[in-house]
Design a protein around this motif. Structure first.
Motif, PDB file in Angstrom:
ATOM      1  N   GLU A 114       0.840  -1.193   0.000  1.00 55.91           N
ATOM      2  CA  GLU A 114       0.000   0.000   0.000  1.00 55.91           C
ATOM      3  C   GLU A 114       0.876   1.245   0.000  1.00 55.91           C
ATOM      4  O   GLU A 114       2.031   1.206   0.434  1.00 55.91           O
ATOM      5  CB  GLU A 114      -0.940   0.021   1.212  1.00 55.91           C
ATOM      6  N   VAL A 115       0.317   2.348  -0.496  1.00 51.24           N
ATOM      7  CA  VAL A 115       1.064   3.605  -0.618  1.00 51.24           C
ATOM      8  C   VAL A 115       0.369   4.675   0.220  1.00 51.24           C
ATOM      9  O   VAL A 115      -0.844   4.655   0.395  1.00 51.24           O
ATOM     10  CB  VAL A 115       1.164   4.048  -2.099  1.00 51.24           C
ATOM     11  N   PHE A 116       1.149   5.605   0.786  1.00 51.86           N
ATOM     12  CA  PHE A 116       0.562   6.729   1.521  1.00 51.86           C
ATOM     13  C   PHE A 116       1.450   7.963   1.336  1.00 51.86           C
ATOM     14  O   PHE A 116       2.622   7.867   0.969  1.00 51.86           O
ATOM     15  CB  PHE A 116       0.396   6.391   3.012  1.00 51.86           C
ATOM     16  N   GLY A 117       0.845   9.147   1.552  1.00 52.97           N
ATOM     17  CA  GLY A 117       1.579  10.403   1.450  1.00 52.97           C
ATOM     18  C   GLY A 117       1.751  10.929   0.046  1.00 52.97           C
ATOM     19  O   GLY A 117       2.517  11.879  -0.175  1.00 52.97           O
ATOM     20  N   GLU A 118       1.009  10.375  -0.942  1.00 52.13           N
ATOM     21  CA  GLU A 118       1.276  10.729  -2.340  1.00 52.13           C
ATOM     22  C   GLU A 118       0.883  12.155  -2.701  1.00 52.13           C
ATOM     23  O   GLU A 118       1.335  12.687  -3.710  1.00 52.13           O
ATOM     24  CB  GLU A 118       0.613   9.733  -3.301  1.00 52.13           C
ATOM     25  N   LEU A 119       0.039  12.816  -1.881  1.00 50.14           N
ATOM     26  CA  LEU A 119      -0.307  14.209  -2.165  1.00 50.14           C
ATOM     27  C   LEU A 119       0.942  15.092  -2.158  1.00 50.14           C
ATOM     28  O   LEU A 119       1.025  16.086  -2.889  1.00 50.14           O
ATOM     29  CB  LEU A 119      -1.318  14.721  -1.136  1.00 50.14           C
ATOM     30  N   ALA A 120       1.934  14.726  -1.344  1.00 49.49           N
ATOM     31  CA  ALA A 120       3.172  15.502  -1.246  1.00 49.49           C
ATOM     32  C   ALA A 120       3.991  15.452  -2.534  1.00 49.49           C
ATOM     33  O   ALA A 120       4.917  16.254  -2.700  1.00 49.49           O
ATOM     34  CB  ALA A 120       4.019  14.985  -0.083  1.00 49.49           C
ATOM     35  N   LEU A 121       3.671  14.527  -3.440  1.00 51.24           N
ATOM     36  CA  LEU A 121       4.381  14.481  -4.729  1.00 51.24           C
ATOM     37  C   LEU A 121       3.936  15.618  -5.645  1.00 51.24           C
ATOM     38  O   LEU A 121       4.632  15.930  -6.620  1.00 51.24           O
ATOM     39  CB  LEU A 121       4.134  13.137  -5.419  1.00 51.24           C
ATOM     40  N   LEU A 122       2.786  16.235  -5.332  1.00 50.75           N
ATOM     41  CA  LEU A 122       2.247  17.284  -6.189  1.00 50.75           C
ATOM     42  C   LEU A 122       2.670  18.676  -5.742  1.00 50.75           C
ATOM     43  O   LEU A 122       3.017  19.525  -6.558  1.00 50.75           O
ATOM     44  CB  LEU A 122       0.714  17.196  -6.229  1.00 50.75           C
ATOM     45  N   TYR A 123       2.615  18.929  -4.432  1.00 50.20           N
ATOM     46  CA  TYR A 123       2.962  20.261  -3.924  1.00 50.20           C
ATOM     47  C   TYR A 123       3.322  20.162  -2.447  1.00 50.20           C
ATOM     48  O   TYR A 123       3.186  19.114  -1.816  1.00 50.20           O
ATOM     49  CB  TYR A 123       1.806  21.243  -4.137  1.00 50.20           C
ATOM     50  N   ASN A 124       3.755  21.279  -1.892  1.00 51.95           N
ATOM     51  CA  ASN A 124       4.209  21.318  -0.509  1.00 51.95           C
ATOM     52  C   ASN A 124       3.018  21.341   0.438  1.00 51.95           C
ATOM     53  O   ASN A 124       2.708  22.361   1.052  1.00 51.95           O
ATOM     54  CB  ASN A 124       5.099  22.554  -0.300  1.00 51.95           C
ATOM     55  N   CYS A 125       2.344  20.214   0.549  1.00 43.75           N
ATOM     56  CA  CYS A 125       1.118  20.128   1.339  1.00 43.75           C
ATOM     57  C   CYS A 125       1.437  19.967   2.825  1.00 43.75           C
ATOM     58  O   CYS A 125       2.547  19.597   3.209  1.00 43.75           O
ATOM     59  CB  CYS A 125       0.267  18.947   0.869  1.00 43.75           C
ATOM     60  N   THR A 126       0.439  20.240   3.649  1.00 45.89           N
ATOM     61  CA  THR A 126       0.553  20.024   5.091  1.00 45.89           C
ATOM     62  C   THR A 126      -0.191  18.740   5.442  1.00 45.89           C
ATOM     63  O   THR A 126      -1.377  18.601   5.124  1.00 45.89           O
ATOM     64  CB  THR A 126      -0.052  21.203   5.868  1.00 45.89           C
ATOM     65  N   HIS A 127       0.500  17.806   6.084  1.00 47.16           N
ATOM     66  CA  HIS A 127      -0.141  16.533   6.453  1.00 47.16           C
ATOM     67  C   HIS A 127      -1.228  16.783   7.492  1.00 47.16           C
ATOM     68  O   HIS A 127      -0.994  17.464   8.498  1.00 47.16           O
ATOM     69  CB  HIS A 127       0.888  15.554   7.027  1.00 47.16           C
ATOM     70  N   ASN A 128      -2.424  16.227   7.270  1.00 51.53           N
ATOM     71  CA  ASN A 128      -3.494  16.362   8.264  1.00 51.53           C
ATOM     72  C   ASN A 128      -3.652  15.082   9.084  1.00 51.53           C
ATOM     73  O   ASN A 128      -4.671  14.870   9.724  1.00 51.53           O
ATOM     74  CB  ASN A 128      -4.815  16.750   7.598  1.00 51.53           C
ATOM     75  N   TYR A 129      -2.641  14.244   9.065  1.00 53.29           N
ATOM     76  CA  TYR A 129      -2.629  13.032   9.884  1.00 53.29           C
ATOM     77  C   TYR A 129      -1.175  12.639  10.148  1.00 53.29           C
ATOM     78  O   TYR A 129      -0.246  13.149   9.516  1.00 53.29           O
ATOM     79  CB  TYR A 129      -3.371  11.889   9.182  1.00 53.29           C
ATOM     80  N   SER A 130      -0.984  11.743  11.114  1.00 51.92           N
ATOM     81  CA  SER A 130       0.345  11.230  11.446  1.00 51.92           C
ATOM     82  C   SER A 130       0.435   9.760  11.063  1.00 51.92           C
ATOM     83  O   SER A 130      -0.571   9.049  11.058  1.00 51.92           O
ATOM     84  CB  SER A 130       0.622  11.371  12.953  1.00 51.92           C
TER      85      SER A 130
END
Length: 671
Positions: A175-191
């Motif tokens: 499974e994959v996670f955190g892929e939104l960060a590949l698009l832009y400098n996003c802020t994680h809303n979970y740990s």
């Protein structure tokens, strides 16, 4: 005979009964649609109240407003470039992986709403850049409210996903996670933390974007080179060749398969990119087919189908498995020949007032009041001290905030483009100043408010108003596209009204000049308005503005976005799925729905306004039937109700900008 009459009468009764039932069904369906819309709106209100209860002491209105503003915030990622250092770094990255690890990563990608759209060539390019990392039990991969730059694929172990200390999900191998960060400098809303000792494969944003950009450029170069080698296409300009390249689809054929059969009608042109075919012909005097030629990589066939629908005179049979680039007749005709931009728009001459303050300094402007606050500063309403009548807007941008967010290049581009943008449907930038702390942009003042405020007040706009404002935006985009400039952030917040009620696009850090037929790769725009190609990163051009225009029309007429969700990734996933799977609300007419769907085609080259006739195709669409485009450009068309503008001098202050540090600037060399 009596029996026959009885049967006919009974039949008529049944027909009438069925008709009444159909009418009732239609009425019930309409009522159901209305209740569905009511449920959706009530659900939104419920979500807002829930948010209020989760944050005691904060007002409902302010929470809902801030949440909505955050969702609609423009995102501008760092510029995507292939500088020698980045290219060398990515090219030399190569981390060995077993066959099983490669299979696992591929399988994980297929479960991701974002990464499952990568093609095999892109995955092969990304795999070498992924490096292993060990996460010890109890350790965090990343924590809530931190910025992300990487995505992860789990190979071994288990990881917990938590928000505010509450466990939401367990991430398992494959499974994959955190892929939104590949698009832009996003802020994680979970740990994310490790339940047990775990192993992950990591890909960082810079490598991901550079790899896709390099792959896209290579693919485009190959396609353009192939098309350029076709004799009858060599007279086409480069931008049209690129457009044809975008429209061509890749098809695969197996050994022994007939691609073309003699005597059948064809409508497709083929260029071989891999494999071998034989061309055969059956003549009347021969029973068996005669091999005319063999064709391999770089050669083509079926060109006659582009010009007529006559019967094919030969067979084309696969000798070795073949891959071809293909395009059909109608698609080719839409872009064949030099792209014809809207001649009326190109030749129309607009007259403008010259710079109203050619010799004045920054300290010669008197601040009347502050109009708005922005991410990098604020906007003041100002007047020249020597002219008590004329008012202007002064954008004040803090240098430290611009540099801290990495937006220097974007702000500079905006200034360079707007200073030359003499269009009545774009807010005029007259000149710029700077001092030690800030940059200043002197623009015309449009005091009628923005469309998002109007939309919130009314809920939805009537078709006449929406048509007028959309037409203003079409003219603005047509002007920019003629200058090879992409806007990338069409939305109601960026459309303001002047004192006469005409709409104008405001300046945006998303503006970029990209050249005729060229592409760019930067993730830029507002989620919900972004075109799929900005998200999927194959490279894009000015056609992204047509997609955003379709979303703009949808929102004006319905009061909501077609692509929405509680999380950014949900919005992006819905966008990738496209417009065709959506049911349009009843407030949007059939002709308006048709316009939106044609603007929001998933294939950028098929969108209305991007083909051979350019903006004329939009002008001639049924939704604009009877609309006076000439009157709009001459400003003789009566707009929707003119906004009430308060006299600007009612709240006059005596503030001036710093006298000793204000000076005119034309470049950023000293910033």
């Amino acid at each position: 005979m009596g029996t026959l009459r009885d049967l006919q009468f009974a039949l008529q009764l049944k027909i009438e009964e069925l008709r009444q039932r159909d009418t009732l069904i239609d009425e019930l369906e309409l009522e159901l649609d209305t209740k569905d819309e009511l449920i959706r709106r009530l659900q939104e209100e419920l979500d807002r109240y829930r948010a209020t209860f989760s944050l005691p002491g904060t007002s409902t209105g302010s929470i809902a407003e801030e949440d909505e503003k955050l969702k609609r915030k423009t995102i501008i990622s760092e510029p995507a470039t292939l500088d020698p250092v980045t290219l060398a770094t990515v090219s030399h990255k190569s981390f060995e992986k077993t066959t099983e690890s490669q299979r696992l990563i591929r399988a994980a990608f297929q479960k991701s709403d974002l990464l499952k759209h990568l093609d095999d060539r892109e995955i092969k390019a990304i795999l070498p850049c992924m490096y292993p990392a060990a996460i010890n039990q109890g350790c965090y991969v990343f924590q809530e409210e931190t910025n992300g730059t990487q995505a992860y694929v789990v190979e071994e172990g288990r990881l917990d996903v938590k928000k505010d200390g509450v466990k939401l999900h367990t991430v398992l191998p494959e499974e994959v996670f955190g892929e939104l960060a590949l698009l832009y400098n996003c802020t994680h809303n979970y740990s994310v933390s490790a339940q047990m000792d775990s192993k992950v494969w990591v890909i960082d944003r810079k490598s991901y974007q550079a790899t896709l950009m390099q792959n896209g450029l290579n693919s485009l170069s190959r396609s353009v080179e192939l098309l350029g080698s076709v004799s009858f296409l060599q007279t086409l300009p480069e931008d049209v060749i690129i457009k044809v390249s975008d429209l061509m689809e890749e098809m695969h054929f197996s050994e022994g398969e007939h691609i073309i059969q003699q005597g059948t009608k064809g409508d497709t042109f083929y260029i071989i990119t891999k494999g071998l075919v034989k061309v055969t012909e059956r003549k009347e005097s021969h029973k068996e087919e005669e091999v005319v030629s063999t064709l391999s990589e770089g050669e083509w066939f079926g060109e006659s189908a582009l010009w007529s629908d006559g019967e094919m005179t030969t067979n084309v049979i696969v000798e070795e498995d073949v891959t071809c680039l293909t395009i059909d007749r109608e698609t080719f005709k839409d872009v064949a020949g030099e792209l014809v931009l809207d001649e009326e728009q190109e030749t129309q001459q607009f007259t403008f007032d010259s710079d109203p303050a050619p010799s004045l300094g920054l300290n010669d402007f008197q601040v009347i009041r502050t109009l708005a606050m922005g991410e990098f500063g604020h906007v003041d309403l100002v007047r020249m001290s020597e002219n008590l009548k004329g008012c202007f807007a002064m954008r004040v941008l803090k240098k430290q905030l611009i540099l801290g967010s990495g937006q220097r290049e974007h702000v500079q581009r905006e200034r360079d483009i707007l200073i030359e943008a003499h269009c009545p449907f774009i807010v005029r930038l007259y000149r710029t100043f700077q001092n030690v702390d800030s940059l200043y942009m002197l623009t015309e003042a449009c005091l009628g408010g923005d469309l998002i405020t109007l939309l919130k007040e009314k809920g939805t706009l009537d078709e006449s108003s929406a048509r007028f404002y959309t037409a203003c935006v079409v003219e603005a985009l047509t002007f920019l596209h003629c200058q090879c400039v992409v806007y990338r952030d069409v939305k109601p917040e960026n459309v303001v009204l002047d004192e006469h009620g005409y709409a104008k696009l405001i300046g945006s850090g998303c503006l970029k000049k990209i050249g005729v037929g060229k592409k760019t790769w930067t993730f830029c725009g507002t989620p919900g308005y972004l075109a799929p190609e900005i998200i999927l990163n194959p490279g894009y051009g000015v056609s992204v503005d047509m997609w955003s225009l379709g979303v703009f029309v949808f929102e004006l007429l319905s009061g909501r976005l077609p692509f929405c969700g509680f999380e950014p990734m949900m919005i992006l996933t819905e966008t990738i799925r496209g417009i065709d799977h959506l049911e349009f609300p009843k407030t949007i007419s059939k002709s308006a729905s048709s316009l939106v769907k044609r603007l929001c085609k998933n294939n950028p080259a098929e969108r209305l306004g991007t083909q051979r006739n350019g903006a004329k195709d939009i002008h001639e669409h049924k939704w604009f039937e009877g609309f006076d485009w000439e009157g709009l450009c001459r400003r003789t068309l009566i707009p929707p109700p003119v906004p009430k503008v308060n006299p600007p001098l009612d709240s006059l202050s005596s503030c001036h900008y710093p006298e000793e540090t204000g000076e005119f600037y034309t470049s950023w060399d000293d910033f």
